[in-house]
Design a protein around this motif. Structure first.
Motif, short mmCIF file in Angstrom:
data_model
loop_
_atom_site.label_atom_id
_atom_site.label_comp_id
_atom_site.label_asym_id
_atom_site.label_seq_id
_atom_site.Cartn_x
_atom_site.Cartn_y
_atom_site.Cartn_z
N ILE A 258 9.30 78.85 6.65
CA ILE A 258 7.95 79.42 6.68
C ILE A 258 8.07 80.88 6.25
CG2 ILE A 258 5.94 79.96 8.11
CD1 ILE A 258 6.88 77.57 9.90
N ARG A 259 7.37 81.23 5.19
CA ARG A 259 7.54 82.53 4.56
C ARG A 259 6.23 83.05 3.99
NH1 ARG A 259 11.19 82.93 -0.26
NH2 ARG A 259 9.86 84.74 -0.51
N CYS B 10 8.23 89.05 0.68
CA CYS B 10 8.99 89.30 1.91
C CYS B 10 10.48 89.23 1.60
CB CYS B 10 8.60 88.27 2.96
SG CYS B 10 9.66 88.18 4.40
N HIS B 11 11.20 90.36 1.67
CA HIS B 11 12.62 90.35 1.32
C HIS B 11 13.45 89.56 2.32
CE1 HIS B 11 12.84 93.69 4.20
NE2 HIS B 11 14.13 93.44 4.25
N LEU B 12 13.08 89.57 3.59
CA LEU B 12 13.80 88.75 4.58
C LEU B 12 13.60 87.27 4.27
CD1 LEU B 12 13.18 90.54 8.01
CD2 LEU B 12 15.30 90.48 6.67
N GLU C 117 4.27 87.19 13.23
CA GLU C 117 5.18 88.26 13.65
C GLU C 117 6.64 87.84 13.60
OE1 GLU C 117 3.90 89.82 17.39
OE2 GLU C 117 1.97 90.43 16.59
N GLN C 118 6.94 86.61 13.21
CA GLN C 118 8.31 86.13 13.23
C GLN C 118 8.89 85.81 11.85
OE1 GLN C 118 7.96 82.72 15.83
NE2 GLN C 118 8.59 83.95 17.58
N ILE C 119 8.11 85.84 10.81
CA ILE C 119 8.60 85.35 9.52
C ILE C 119 9.78 86.17 9.02
CG2 ILE C 119 6.47 84.24 8.81
CD1 ILE C 119 6.20 86.70 6.92
N PRO C 120 10.69 85.52 8.32
CA PRO C 120 10.71 84.09 8.05
C PRO C 120 11.10 83.29 9.29
CG PRO C 120 12.72 85.08 7.23
CD PRO C 120 11.86 86.21 7.74
N THR D 109 15.16 79.21 14.13
CA THR D 109 15.42 80.65 14.14
C THR D 109 14.27 81.38 13.47
OG1 THR D 109 17.14 82.32 13.77
CG2 THR D 109 16.68 80.82 11.95
N PHE D 110 14.31 82.71 13.55
CA PHE D 110 13.35 83.55 12.83
C PHE D 110 14.02 84.86 12.46
CE2 PHE D 110 12.78 84.46 17.30
CZ PHE D 110 12.57 85.83 17.37
#
Length: 89
Positions: free
Chosen positions: A18-19, A23-25, A61-64, A74-75
């Motif tokens: 989920i992205r 978003c670089h992460l 608030e957790q992505i990815p 995980t996130f």
């Protein structure tokens, strides 16, 4: 091993990343997901939180966020060894 606790075969599993765009992460997480899933033969998909209000509300608030078979694994950062272990044990 009991049939109730038999682990799924790789082809029967799915990893969902989920992205959101830009978003670089998320980009970093996708590299790990692609690598691990490719190596162990597990299908994977991406979901864009900017196109799904429910995912946006749940994970903003957790992505990815990485789901394994629909359950949160995980996130923020994806650890290659931990994901591989979750998919093979």
């Amino acid at each position: 091993m009991s049939p109730l606790f038999r682990r799924k075969a790789p082809q029967d599993r799915i990893v969902t990343l989920i992205r959101k765009p830009g978003c670089h992460l998320c980009d970093d997480a996708q590299i790990v997901v692609e690598k691990v899933c490719g190596e162990v033969g597990v299908k994977w998909e991406t979901r864009d939180i900017t196109r799904d209000q429910q995912l946006h509300d749940q994970y903003w608030e957790q992505i990815p966020v990485v789901l394994v078979d629909g359950k949160q694994h995980t996130f923020w950062r994806v650890e290659e060894q931990r994901l591989r272990k979750a998919l093979t044990e």
